[in-house]
Motif scaffolding. Structure first.
Motif, PDB file in Angstrom:
ATOM      1  N   TRP A   1     -13.437  -2.098  -3.074  1.00 40.24           N
ATOM      2  CA  TRP A   1     -14.173  -3.074  -2.270  1.00 40.24           C
ATOM      3  C   TRP A   1     -15.675  -3.068  -2.569  1.00 40.24           C
ATOM      4  O   TRP A   1     -16.375  -4.004  -2.172  1.00 40.24           O
ATOM      5  N   ILE A   2     -16.177  -2.013  -3.179  1.00 38.93           N
ATOM      6  CA  ILE A   2     -17.633  -1.903  -3.343  1.00 38.93           C
ATOM      7  C   ILE A   2     -18.106  -2.382  -4.703  1.00 38.93           C
ATOM      8  O   ILE A   2     -19.263  -2.197  -5.058  1.00 38.93           O
ATOM      9  N   ASP A   3     -17.225  -3.022  -5.464  1.00 38.89           N
ATOM     10  CA  ASP A   3     -17.614  -3.600  -6.743  1.00 38.89           C
ATOM     11  C   ASP A   3     -18.238  -4.973  -6.501  1.00 38.89           C
ATOM     12  O   ASP A   3     -17.698  -6.013  -6.869  1.00 38.89           O
TER      13      ASP A   3
ATOM     14  N   ALA B   1      -7.115   6.967  -0.294  1.00 38.48           N
ATOM     15  CA  ALA B   1      -7.807   5.946   0.491  1.00 38.48           C
ATOM     16  C   ALA B   1      -9.198   5.672  -0.080  1.00 38.48           C
ATOM     17  O   ALA B   1      -9.648   4.519  -0.116  1.00 38.48           O
ATOM     18  N   LEU B   2      -9.894   6.696  -0.533  1.00 38.51           N
ATOM     19  CA  LEU B   2     -11.200   6.492  -1.151  1.00 38.51           C
ATOM     20  C   LEU B   2     -11.090   5.622  -2.398  1.00 38.51           C
ATOM     21  O   LEU B   2     -11.957   4.774  -2.661  1.00 38.51           O
ATOM     22  N   ASP B   3     -10.029   5.810  -3.176  1.00 41.15           N
ATOM     23  CA  ASP B   3      -9.819   4.956  -4.350  1.00 41.15           C
ATOM     24  C   ASP B   3      -9.688   3.494  -3.947  1.00 41.15           C
ATOM     25  O   ASP B   3     -10.227   2.598  -4.604  1.00 41.15           O
ATOM     26  N   ARG B   4      -8.953   3.245  -2.863  1.00 37.15           N
ATOM     27  CA  ARG B   4      -8.770   1.865  -2.419  1.00 37.15           C
ATOM     28  C   ARG B   4     -10.094   1.291  -1.891  1.00 37.15           C
ATOM     29  O   ARG B   4     -10.425   0.136  -2.151  1.00 37.15           O
TER      30      ARG B   4
ATOM     31  N   GLU C   1       0.830  -1.208   0.000  1.00 30.18           N
ATOM     32  CA  GLU C   1       0.000   0.000   0.000  1.00 30.18           C
ATOM     33  C   GLU C   1       0.865   1.259   0.000  1.00 30.18           C
ATOM     34  O   GLU C   1       0.582   2.223  -0.730  1.00 30.18           O
ATOM     35  N   LEU C   2       1.927   1.263   0.805  1.00 29.48           N
ATOM     36  CA  LEU C   2       2.824   2.412   0.830  1.00 29.48           C
ATOM     37  C   LEU C   2       3.574   2.533  -0.492  1.00 29.48           C
ATOM     38  O   LEU C   2       3.783   3.641  -1.006  1.00 29.48           O
TER      39      LEU C   2
END
Length: 325
Positions: A198-200, A191-194, A109-110
């Motif tokens: 998950w919401i797909d 963070a919103l992109d990540r 992630e980093l």
């Protein structure tokens, strides 16, 4: 239009439209199509990254939707634990402590955040830069002592800045000696992109994620409506409505937070090119394909003179911006 059952209040979101009425039983007569599933709206807000993350989902499976809400908040907290510079045990702080010119293993992630931060710096020609902390610290010290920094001190701080100098290996990152990273100008959008990954899910028909009323991510649209509609405050004028669907929005401003050096009140936004706080007060809103890009550009637009910044954003062909001075 499907029926929407709202189970929690939606904060700072204006939703237009209503519920369709339909009667009869849930069983379709012979030969008829079965009724469409009921859509349930779930909403919750929790403290993440020093602000409130508000998540609204429209789902066809309530238990799965509630479970997904928990996963999203847990993931947001996990990302915060990696990227924050407020926690000395975070991966970002470990990288800063080991800024000595040697590669350091970093979490994926980093690694991804650093890669996207370099792209943002290149796209904005260094106006947005996650390594600007040496200048920020210099001006904080100036505020504490009441003395403007010397040009020599500014040049010394600038010598430790430059996202293009972050070197990435397959699973490692390297910072030159004295460099540090701080993701406060891109972290919420990234963070919103990540979380958006998950919401797909097939049971999610639409979603709106709101990070502190300054960064948003929209997926789909509320049942029966063409878009999500959010209310934003840009500058000192009246709040504005912005319609979002499968895109991101970020709002930033150069006023509100200030630093005082002697009898001078200066902006908290630093121009990495000059080493000085910006001299104009502006607000910027950016609609973009990703949250990271929207947030990085809304920050960069505080630094350029308004006309120049708008022109640069338009030339990308992908951004819609509003800048008010």
């Amino acid at each position: 239009m499907r029926r929407v059952r709202s189970l929690a209040p939606v904060l700072a979101i204006l939703l237009f439209g209503g519920c369709a009425l339909f009667g009869g039983t849930d069983e379709a007569p012979d030969g008829a199509e079965p009724p469409e599933p009921e859509i349930v709206r779930l909403s919750d807000g929790r403290q993440v990254m020093g602000t409130v993350l508000q998540i609204t989902l429209e789902v066809t499976d309530e238990p799965s939707g509630r479970a997904l809400l928990e996963v999203l908040f847990e993931e947001a907290l996990r990302l915060e634990s990696i990227l924050t510079t407020w926690d000395p045990d975070s991966a970002a702080m470990e990288l800063n402590r080991n800024a000595d010119g040697t590669p350091l293993p970093v979490p994926p992630e980093l690694h991804l955040m650093l890669a996207e931060s370099r792209i943002a710096a290149r796209e904005t020609q260094g106006v947005f830069d996650v390594t600007v902390a040496p200048l920020v610290q210099l001006w904080k010290k100036a505020a504490e002592t009441g003395t403007l920094p010397t040009e020599q001190a500014i040049r010394a701080a600038q010598a430790r800045i430059g996202a293009e100098r972050i070197l990435l290996g397959a699973e490692t990152a390297l910072l030159e000696r004295g460099m540090t990273v701080d993701f406060s100008g891109i972290g919420k959008g990234w963070a919103l992109d990540r979380l958006g990954e998950w919401i797909d899910e097939p049971f999610v028909t639409a979603a709106l994620l709101d990070f502190g009323g300054s960064s948003w991510l929209a997926r789909g649209a509320p049942d029966g409506e063409p878009t999500w509609v959010v209310l934003i405050a840009v500058g000192a004028g009246e709040p504005r409505l912005v319609r979002l669907r499968d895109e991101s929005l970020s709002v930033s401003e150069s006023f509100g937070q200030t630093i005082r050096v002697g009898d001078r009140v200066l902006s908290h936004v630093i121009d990495p090119r000059s080493g000085w706080p910006v001299l104009h007060d502006v607000s910027a809103a950016v609609r973009a394909p990703t949250g990271a890009r929207a947030e990085a550009w809304s920050t960069a637009l505080l630094v350029w003179p308004p006309g120049e910044g708008v022109g640069r954003a338009r030339r990308t062909g992908e951004l819609e911006v509003l800048v008010l001075d």
